[in-house]
Each structure stands twice: as structure tokens, then as C-alpha cells.
Design a protein around this motif. Sequence first.
Motif, short mmCIF file in Angstrom:
data_model
loop_
_atom_site.label_atom_id
_atom_site.label_comp_id
_atom_site.label_asym_id
_atom_site.label_seq_id
_atom_site.Cartn_x
_atom_site.Cartn_y
_atom_site.Cartn_z
N SER A 45 7.58 3.46 2.31
CA SER A 45 7.56 2.01 2.11
C SER A 45 8.72 1.27 2.75
O SER A 45 8.67 0.05 2.91
CB SER A 45 7.52 1.69 0.61
OG SER A 45 8.68 2.17 -0.04
N VAL B 106 0.83 -1.21 0.00
CA VAL B 106 0.00 0.00 0.00
C VAL B 106 0.86 1.26 0.00
O VAL B 106 0.61 2.20 -0.77
CB VAL B 106 -0.95 0.00 1.21
CG1 VAL B 106 -1.64 1.35 1.36
CG2 VAL B 106 -1.99 -1.11 1.07
N GLN C 210 6.02 -0.99 -10.99
CA GLN C 210 5.79 0.44 -11.23
C GLN C 210 6.67 0.96 -12.36
O GLN C 210 6.23 1.76 -13.18
CB GLN C 210 6.04 1.23 -9.95
CG GLN C 210 4.99 1.03 -8.88
CD GLN C 210 5.30 1.82 -7.62
OE1 GLN C 210 6.40 1.73 -7.07
NE2 GLN C 210 4.35 2.60 -7.15
N VAL D 53 2.73 1.72 -3.38
CA VAL D 53 1.85 2.07 -4.50
C VAL D 53 1.23 3.45 -4.32
O VAL D 53 1.18 4.25 -5.26
CB VAL D 53 0.73 1.02 -4.65
CG1 VAL D 53 -0.31 1.47 -5.68
CG2 VAL D 53 1.33 -0.33 -5.07
N PHE D 54 0.77 3.77 -3.10
CA PHE D 54 -0.01 4.99 -2.90
C PHE D 54 0.74 6.12 -2.18
O PHE D 54 0.29 7.25 -2.22
CB PHE D 54 -1.29 4.67 -2.13
CG PHE D 54 -2.20 3.73 -2.86
CD1 PHE D 54 -2.96 4.16 -3.95
CD2 PHE D 54 -2.31 2.40 -2.46
CE1 PHE D 54 -3.80 3.29 -4.62
CE2 PHE D 54 -3.15 1.52 -3.13
CZ PHE D 54 -3.89 1.96 -4.22
N ALA D 55 1.84 5.81 -1.51
CA ALA D 55 2.50 6.86 -0.72
C ALA D 55 3.99 6.95 -0.98
O ALA D 55 4.75 7.43 -0.15
CB ALA D 55 2.26 6.62 0.77
#
Length: 220
Positions: free
Chosen positions: A42, A24, A72, A27-29
Motif C-alpha cells: 500500500s 485496495v 482496520q 485492504v486486500f494485500a
Amino acid sequence: MKKQKFFSAKNVAYLAVLLALVIVLQVFASMIPVGGAQLNFSLIPIVLGAILLGPAGGAFLGLCCGIVVLVQVIALPSVPFYAVIWTYSPVVTTLTCLVKTTVAGLVAGIAYRVIARKNSLAAVFTAAAIVPVLNTALFILGCLCMSGAISGHMDLGGMNIFVFILVGLVTFNFFIELGLNLVIAPAIHRVILLVEHRVSGGRKKTEVPQTEASGDDHLH
């Protein structure tokens, strides 16, 4: 001394939560802009995995993080740096993505176990520092191995490749990652220890009355 199993119920629960956090957060932060740098949270669950689960846990979480990073890189061709390194150096890009966080988690876990024999607090901060330091160092090494592709297909702004890597890709991000890990990872680890202590204390309290009750039954 009885050796604790790695796949105990507690360790599996820690691993599941930390793995979810790695995915999470990456991917998002992982691309929150702050001035010229980006916040990246991360690495924190990798540090916690190295501390709580040892070298194997740190390495596993690091590998999972590397896989997410690689996905990514492949899935975001709109990012110029990603497009260049994946197009012109796919093998080195893959190795760099997978190796840097895996080695960082592994070494942090080993360092924590060795130093914790003398000082647990120093061990926590050492592990928190090792992950971003090794992650950045291996990233720089990977970029230097791809220097031909980077310098040949990117605008370096008049800088040589080494200066571009340090100034353009690493410097600000590294210090932010190091600071985040040194502050957040030890704080979360402290909270986990307090929760574990309260839970274990609660279990002992509930066990005492049962023992006393069983003794009274024998007396009657």
C-alpha cells in the motif's frame, strides 16, 4: 514559466487510480504473510503520488491510507495488537495511523522535487525510500507513546518494550516494505513515463498532417 494546475485532467486521473490502489492494496494485500513478516504494497501508490503529483498528492494519498488503516484497527478487534492500542490509547492510535503515512507522502514529494532538479533517477529512488522509512519511524514513535498500554496488556516474551517494537513489530516488515518500494515504485514510474512519451509522440504525429493539409487548402 507557466505553473501547472494541480487539478488538471491528467493529475485527477492519476489521483483517482492511485487512491483506488491505496484502498485496495491496504485492504486486500497489506497482510500477506511471508515467514515471520507481512508483505505490504500500500505504500507504493503513495510513493508514485509523491513523484507524479508532488507533496500535496503524496500527503493526500498518505492520509487516505492512514484512514483505511485506522478503520482496520477499529474493525479488527480479533488482532491482539489492534485491540490493545485502540482500547487503551485511542487518541494516540488515531494520530499515529493518520500522521505517519501523511508525513511520509508529503516529505517524499518535497524531496523528489528538490533532488529531481539535479538527478531525476536519484529523486525517484529517494522518494521510494523515504516513504517506508518515515512510515516506520513514526510508527515506532507512536508505539513508544503507547508503551504503557502495550507492555501492560500484551505478552512481550520477556523483551523490553523498545526491543519488542523493533523485533516483534517492525524489523522484517520494514526491510520488506523498503525493498518492495525501491524495486516496484521506480519500475512503475518508468513505465508511466514511457507511456506518456508514446502518447505525446502519437499526438504530435497526428497534428502534423492536419497542419500540412490546412496549408495545402490555402495554396489551392
